[in-house]
Design an enzyme around this catalytic site. Structure first.
Site, PDB file in Angstrom:
ATOM      1  N   CYS A 166      46.639 -51.610  36.897  1.00  0.00           N
ATOM      2  CA  CYS A 166      46.228 -50.954  35.670  1.00  0.00           C
ATOM      3  C   CYS A 166      44.886 -51.467  35.147  1.00  0.00           C
ATOM      4  O   CYS A 166      44.399 -52.518  35.545  1.00  0.00           O
ATOM      5  CB  CYS A 166      47.283 -51.071  34.583  1.00  0.00           C
ATOM      6  SG  CYS A 166      48.888 -50.353  35.039  1.00  0.00           S
ATOM      7  N   GLY A 167      44.278 -50.701  34.257  1.00  0.00           N
ATOM      8  CA  GLY A 167      43.021 -51.084  33.639  1.00  0.00           C
ATOM      9  C   GLY A 167      42.979 -50.593  32.209  1.00  0.00           C
ATOM     10  O   GLY A 167      43.514 -49.521  31.890  1.00  0.00           O
TER      11      GLY A 167
END
Length: 309
Positions: free
Chosen positions: A2-3
């Protein structure tokens, strides 16, 4: 993996939909399954409600279109019945909608009443917050919802790699702090005392739309602010109360904040420039929106920072 990303124009407003899209697209490799935005326009006297009546995976269901039309009519009828004066209800996709209306009552009864409609989920509710999230990368979602045309003051966003739940909108971030106006969170990491805090908050009357720990952080912070704490103080207290390895970004109507746990294992880079603050899991995402050489740094472990517009 994720980011996460955030941006705030401290002296005014900007092309926040375009800038957030560019930041999130730069981190597509961190989460190609879904992309989400919490965008803030200028507040006004109208409430904005983003809601969905189905999931993109439901399109092959028998009677799908008829059910959506029936549910949309029911949502509009319930808004009127509870005392809202509807300005407009617009279809943003075949299953996602944007409603604007005037309403002077409490938000929880309204949101609960709408969500009693089969398939309905309120994604956000406030005078300036709009949460948009769907399957695909940032360019796909931005094109579908015309987000590059959105101008505003600040935003956070998230690219998701589904590891523990289905690839659907319900599992996508950001999360609204139901039922508090104009508060949202994105987060990278994991809360190890998630179930303890969920039970504690449910005992005080809160309910949750998902099994995601990011939603716990959002409601925790919003409740702390409702109890009288400033945002920064609520965030510092969260580092004492919430266990795990995490970095999160929170937004209110006029502030953007970040917090890292005491291990600081989840990455976050930030740049403070003239009139803009940008944060992201990777420096490359920040460089997508700033057309000059930048200085950036990693916040320390246990650090809390808040910016206001």
């Amino acid at each position: 993996m994720c980011g996460i990303a955030g941006i705030i124009y401290t002296n005014g407003r900007g092309d926040v939909g375009r800038d957030m899209t560019n930041m999130l697209q730069a981190m597509k490799h961190r989460g190609p399954d879904s992309t989400g935005y919490a965008l803030y326009g200028e507040p006004n006297d109208l409430l904005v409600m983003r809601f969905k009546l189905a999931d993109p995976n439901d399109g092959s269901d028998f009677g799908y279109e008829e059910r959506l039309n029936r549910s949309r009519r029911e949502v509009e009828a319930r808004l009127a019945k509870i005392g809202a004066t509807i300005d407009r209800v617009e279809g943003e996709s075949e299953y996602a909608y944007r409603a604007t209306f005037r309403y002077d009552g409490e938000l929880k009864p309204l949101a609960d009443y709408v969500e009693d409609v089969p398939g309905a989920e309120v994604l956000s509710l406030g005078h300036s917050l709009e949460i948009i999230k769907d399957l695909g990368d940032a360019e796909t979602v931005a094109e579908q919802y015309r987000l590059k045309e959105f101008t505003g003051t600040h935003a956070i966003g998230h690219v998701r790699m589904a590891t523990e739940s289905d690839v659907d909108i319900a599992g996508a971030h950001p999360y609204w702090a139901y039922p508090f106006s104009d508060v949202a969170v994105v987060h990278n990491g994991q809360l190890t005392n998630y179930h303890q805090w969920r039970r504690r908050l449910e005992r005080t009357g809160h309910r949750f739309q998902s099994e995601c720990d990011s939603e716990i952080i959002a409601v925790y912070l919003a409740q702390s602010m409702a109890d009288g704490l400033p945002l920064e103080a609520a965030m510092k207290q969260s580092l004492e109360d919430l266990d795990g390895v995490f970095t999160y970004l929170v937004v209110t109507q006029d502030q953007l904040g970040m917090a890292k746990d005491e291990m600081a294992a989840k990455p976050l880079v930030l740049h403070e420039g003239d009139g803009v603050v940008a944060l992201a899991s990777e420096e490359g995402a920040i460089r997508e929106v700033l057309n000059q050489e930048i200085d950036s740094y990693d916040p320390y472990e246990g650090e809390v920072m808040v910016w206001s517009r």
